[in-house]
Design a protein around this motif. Sequence first.
Motif, mmCIF file in Angstrom:
data_model
loop_
_atom_site.group_PDB
_atom_site.id
_atom_site.type_symbol
_atom_site.label_atom_id
_atom_site.label_comp_id
_atom_site.label_asym_id
_atom_site.label_seq_id
_atom_site.Cartn_x
_atom_site.Cartn_y
_atom_site.Cartn_z
ATOM 1 N N GLY A 125 -5.628 6.578 4.426
ATOM 2 C CA GLY A 125 -4.153 5.785 4.201
ATOM 3 C C GLY A 125 -4.797 4.841 3.083
ATOM 4 N N LEU A 129 -3.045 5.258 -0.698
ATOM 5 C CA LEU A 129 -1.715 3.565 -0.903
ATOM 6 C C LEU A 129 -2.016 3.171 -2.410
ATOM 7 N N GLY A 140 -5.526 -2.498 2.081
ATOM 8 C CA GLY A 140 -4.398 -1.761 2.558
ATOM 9 C C GLY A 140 -4.672 -1.625 4.022
ATOM 10 N N ALA A 287 1.244 7.648 3.041
ATOM 11 C CA ALA A 287 0.788 5.950 3.862
ATOM 12 C C ALA A 287 1.211 5.968 4.518
#
Length: 477
Positions: A125, A129, A140, A287
């Motif tokens: 994820g 991002l 992140g 994300a």
Amino acid sequence: MTGDSSGTIVERRTIDAVPLSERHGRTRDLFTIWFSANLGPLTVVTGALAPTAFGLSFWWSLAALLAGHLGGGFLMALHSAQGPQLGVPQMIQSRGQFGYVGALAVVLVVIVMYQGFFASNLVVGAQSLGQVAPVGERTGVVLGALVSLVVAVVGYRLMHRIGALTSWVFGAVQLAGAAWLLFGGLPDGFLDRGGFSLAGFLGMVSVGALWQIAYAPYVSDYSRYMPADRAGVRSTLWCTYAGCVLGSLLPMVVGAAIGLAGGDDPIASQSALLGSPLGQITLWSFAVVTMLTNSMNLYGAVLCAVTAVQTFAHRWLPRATGRAVIGAVLTALSVVLALALADSFMTSYLNLIYVLQYVLIPWTAINLVDFYLVRHGSYDVASFFARDGGIYGRWNVTALAVYALGILAEIPFMAQSLYTGPLAHALGDTDLGWIAGLVVTVPAYLLAARLTASPATRSGLPTPVAASAPTSGAPTT
């Protein structure tokens, strides 16, 4: 939005039984939450294992994914159908097979699983991002963890509502990206790449099946609020099955195609192949979806942690504040784990999958045989919360012995980097451990349960959920 009949926004309940007066929802909600939960980057990365780790061509990758997901998804969905019937989390229901204390062995394994998947999702994820926003990997990871924590603390209804929204929005994004790639966005000749080996094919079948079965320890946590009279076994099963299988197959097939197209990073490769703006939109969707998926991982981990502690602190039953504190601790642990494995992500992730299949397969076999073939869905819910285990006792030696037998039966058929069993080696290093676990555990438990069960245990002594289990009288935090 209400958390329950009390009118609060934040869900109050943890592992206690959901009374009939608080039941709500439609079984089609199960389709959307499980469809959307699988639309994240980790699903794409897992699909890319077919060519990159197992050397399969696109068509053999597709065949392996279909076999694994269709078979494993059915076992997983059978667990989902238990939720409306009993109104308790899956790991609490496991006390009906393993005993009040005996179930702890599986609960601890499942907590490790949640933490592993939570950390893995944080890594991919954050990578997604970081490619569309000026956010470093560490930032992140922390940002994704915090959002997941907030959603998990608010609880059940919010996760279902986010799932309903993201199913349509990000499902459309995924379909558009898949269509673009599979009908002209991939390099010429990618269908000629890869090949076939029995070990590789069965290895990817195992990955697909385990992807589905990994949801089994908490899939009924998201159906336990459903009204038992409206959420029948078949409707609950098929809505969960369709959502989870379709939601995971789509990005995994894309991942397999991207793996054949080349590139060490499937997510970056997908974005590059899609181009602008579809690639950027896909990364944003990854994300966001990852945060939903991780909120579900965290929610399940918290329920398991409460179950583990409550095994020894019988009167302890935390509410929203307690869930938040436990969730914060587990989130911090997953952040540390994510930052530690980021540089060796693929190796760590594949090892996690292998370990999980060996310990989850015997458990899922015992749970399903007991529910559908031995007790036929009839349990004394009050006994799940009794200090002495009620009619199920503190330890079910029979179930624990069969569980150990199932794991032992897998050892000769294991094939991985750390260990290859003699029978697996004789079969060309083909991993058939999970199949051996099923083949041995199912008949062994069915026979042992029928030989050792008393008449009262066979009947299950069913009692109404609202009257038989803790619902609101326990101490709160």
